[in-house]
Design a protein around this motif. Structure first.
Motif, PDB file in Angstrom:
ATOM      1  N   LEU A   6      -5.910   6.785  -2.854  1.00  0.00           N
ATOM      2  CA  LEU A   6      -6.096   6.400  -1.455  1.00  0.00           C
ATOM      3  C   LEU A   6      -7.375   5.582  -1.278  1.00  0.00           C
ATOM      4  CD1 LEU A   6      -5.005   6.637   1.417  1.00  0.00           C
ATOM      5  CD2 LEU A   6      -6.226   8.798   1.653  1.00  0.00           C
ATOM      6  N   PHE A   7      -8.431   5.944  -1.993  1.00  0.00           N
ATOM      7  CA  PHE A   7      -9.664   5.172  -1.947  1.00  0.00           C
ATOM      8  C   PHE A   7      -9.413   3.734  -2.441  1.00  0.00           C
ATOM      9  CE2 PHE A   7     -13.601   3.546  -3.797  1.00  0.00           C
ATOM     10  CZ  PHE A   7     -14.533   3.816  -2.807  1.00  0.00           C
ATOM     11  N   PHE A   8      -8.620   3.613  -3.517  1.00  0.00           N
ATOM     12  CA  PHE A   8      -8.269   2.291  -4.047  1.00  0.00           C
ATOM     13  C   PHE A   8      -7.481   1.484  -3.016  1.00  0.00           C
ATOM     14  CE2 PHE A   8      -4.887  -0.235  -6.111  1.00  0.00           C
ATOM     15  CZ  PHE A   8      -5.657  -1.175  -6.742  1.00  0.00           C
ATOM     16  N   VAL A   9      -6.520   2.113  -2.354  1.00  0.00           N
ATOM     17  CA  VAL A   9      -5.667   1.425  -1.374  1.00  0.00           C
ATOM     18  C   VAL A   9      -6.496   0.966  -0.183  1.00  0.00           C
ATOM     19  CG1 VAL A   9      -3.842   1.817   0.345  1.00  0.00           C
ATOM     20  CG2 VAL A   9      -3.498   2.527  -2.028  1.00  0.00           C
ATOM     21  N   LEU A  10      -7.340   1.839   0.354  1.00  0.00           N
ATOM     22  CA  LEU A  10      -8.102   1.510   1.551  1.00  0.00           C
ATOM     23  C   LEU A  10      -9.223   0.511   1.287  1.00  0.00           C
ATOM     24  CD1 LEU A  10      -8.379   5.032   3.242  1.00  0.00           C
ATOM     25  CD2 LEU A  10      -6.799   3.173   3.803  1.00  0.00           C
ATOM     26  N   SER A  11      -9.664   0.423   0.041  1.00  0.00           N
ATOM     27  CA  SER A  11     -10.761  -0.504  -0.278  1.00  0.00           C
ATOM     28  C   SER A  11     -10.280  -1.916  -0.547  1.00  0.00           C
ATOM     29  CB  SER A  11     -11.535   0.012  -1.503  1.00  0.00           C
ATOM     30  OG  SER A  11     -10.702   0.067  -2.646  1.00  0.00           O
ATOM     31  N   ASN A  45       0.825  -1.214   0.000  1.00  0.00           N
ATOM     32  CA  ASN A  45       0.000   0.000   0.000  1.00  0.00           C
ATOM     33  C   ASN A  45       0.859   1.264   0.000  1.00  0.00           C
ATOM     34  OD1 ASN A  45      -2.414  -1.430   0.003  1.00  0.00           O
ATOM     35  ND2 ASN A  45      -2.536  -1.496   2.236  1.00  0.00           N
ATOM     36  N   ILE A  46       1.945   1.240   0.769  1.00  0.00           N
ATOM     37  CA  ILE A  46       2.842   2.402   0.804  1.00  0.00           C
ATOM     38  C   ILE A  46       3.446   2.632  -0.566  1.00  0.00           C
ATOM     39  CG2 ILE A  46       5.039   3.267   1.730  1.00  0.00           C
ATOM     40  CD1 ILE A  46       4.324   1.842   4.362  1.00  0.00           C
ATOM     41  N   LEU A  47       3.858   1.559  -1.241  1.00  0.00           N
ATOM     42  CA  LEU A  47       4.471   1.700  -2.561  1.00  0.00           C
ATOM     43  C   LEU A  47       3.477   2.284  -3.574  1.00  0.00           C
ATOM     44  CD1 LEU A  47       7.151   1.120  -4.084  1.00  0.00           C
ATOM     45  CD2 LEU A  47       6.082  -0.980  -4.897  1.00  0.00           C
ATOM     46  N   ILE A  48       2.225   1.879  -3.497  1.00  0.00           N
ATOM     47  CA  ILE A  48       1.209   2.427  -4.404  1.00  0.00           C
ATOM     48  C   ILE A  48       1.031   3.926  -4.152  1.00  0.00           C
ATOM     49  CG2 ILE A  48      -1.247   2.371  -5.019  1.00  0.00           C
ATOM     50  CD1 ILE A  48      -1.167  -0.659  -4.369  1.00  0.00           C
ATOM     51  N   LEU A  49       0.953   4.308  -2.875  1.00  0.00           N
ATOM     52  CA  LEU A  49       0.836   5.730  -2.545  1.00  0.00           C
ATOM     53  C   LEU A  49       2.095   6.488  -2.966  1.00  0.00           C
ATOM     54  CD1 LEU A  49      -0.800   5.472   1.003  1.00  0.00           C
ATOM     55  CD2 LEU A  49      -1.916   6.129  -1.143  1.00  0.00           C
ATOM     56  N   PHE A  50       3.244   5.863  -2.792  1.00  0.00           N
ATOM     57  CA  PHE A  50       4.517   6.443  -3.212  1.00  0.00           C
ATOM     58  C   PHE A  50       4.508   6.731  -4.712  1.00  0.00           C
ATOM     59  CE2 PHE A  50       8.894   5.658  -4.804  1.00  0.00           C
ATOM     60  CZ  PHE A  50       9.603   6.613  -4.077  1.00  0.00           C
TER      61      PHE A  50
END
Length: 292
Positions: A286-291, A239-244
């Motif tokens: 962020l919506f994609f990561v949290l879902s 998840n961190i890498l996706i946000l990164f």
């Protein structure tokens, strides 16, 4: 879920917006403040994270490798795109590679994933700084000075923190608390400073800015999704890498471009428009990561 996303991103953009409007009105001289962030508060944050008992550097090697490959991959794709659409590649490639890992990334990871995300975020900042002040400086200036990166306080903090961690040295409680408090200043002050700095960026070359604003989240997230399939890592690190990968260009690009006179107006536009576009792109990612 939507409310959760907004509760995470709104504080980030509110603090940056306060800095932007304050900077627009007062035009403060932020050079000393930015120097304090890079020379004192950020090194204190990194050092404090690295000397904790539950910090094991080896657990961050996969995400650091993935972060480096993501930055290099973004650079290669940006180079090809710049040649294709006839943009000066020396001004286009670095903003595609070097994003707001610290000013925006660290608060985003912590607010969305909790304090446990700070260690991985810090190590991505370290990896990014090493690439930025070696490859990035070479692209902007045409000269490579590998020793310069070793002189930066952030890297000194990494070396000292690594040594303390390896030797299992613990600071007395009073000193540990002092370092922690100095590090806590970094995150909100970086967001505020980002807002102030954006008041001095430029809208002049809006074509390059709009292209970069779309390039960063689209290519960055696509590369992150590919890398998490290739490199084993924990769900949090994925998840961190996706946000990164979704982060907009860092302000340091504008500083280096101005210092070496490499397309400073175009780079300023990429930084400005890229960060404003992040108001839309980051909540979506962020919506994609949290879902998931």
């Amino acid at each position: 879920m939507i409310q959760q996303v907004f509760s995470i991103v709104v504080p980030l953009f509110v603090i940056a917006a306060v800095g932007y409007f304050y900077g627009s009105r007062v035009r403060p001289e932020m050079r000393i403040t930015n120097q304090l962030i890079m020379d004192v508060f950020m090194p204190a944050l990194i050092f404090h994270v690295m000397i904790q008992e539950d910090f094991y550097p080896s657990q961050y090697l996969p995400i650091m490798l993935a972060g480096v490959l993501l930055m290099l991959g973004s650079g290669v794709i940006a180079f090809g795109l710049a040649r294709l659409i006839h943009l000066p590649w020396r001004g286009f490639v670095p903003p595609a590679m070097f994003s707001n890992w610290a000013n925006l990334g660290l608060p985003l990871y912590v607010f969305s994933l909790g304090d446990a995300a700070l260690g991985a975020g810090v190590m991505l900042v370290v990896a990014g700084n090493i690439l930025c002040f070696t490859i990035g400086t070479y692209i902007y200036s045409g000269k490579l000075s590998s020793l310069e990166v070793l002189k930066t306080p952030v890297i000194v903090a990494v070396i000292l923190g690594g040594a303390f961690n390896f030797l299992d040295i613990r600071l007395p409680l009073a000193f540990d608390k002092s370092v922690e408090m100095l590090g806590q200043i970094a995150i909100p002050l970086m967001l505020f400073s980002l807002g102030v700095r954006l008041t001095r960026a430029s809208w002049k070359d809006s074509r390059a800015g709009v292209i970069m604003a779309m390039f960063c989240p689209m290519v960055g997230v696509a590369l992150a999704l590919l890398l998490i399939e290739l490199i084993p890592m924990s769900a949090m690190h994925q998840n961190i890498l996706i946000l990164f990968g979704a982060l907009p260009p860092a302000v340091v690009n504008f500083i280096l471009a101005e210092q070496y006179q490499t397309e400073p107006d175009a780079v300023a536009s990429m930084v400005l428009i890229g960060n404003f576009f992040a108001v839309i792109s980051l909540p979506v990612v962020l919506f994609f990561v949290l879902s998931n």
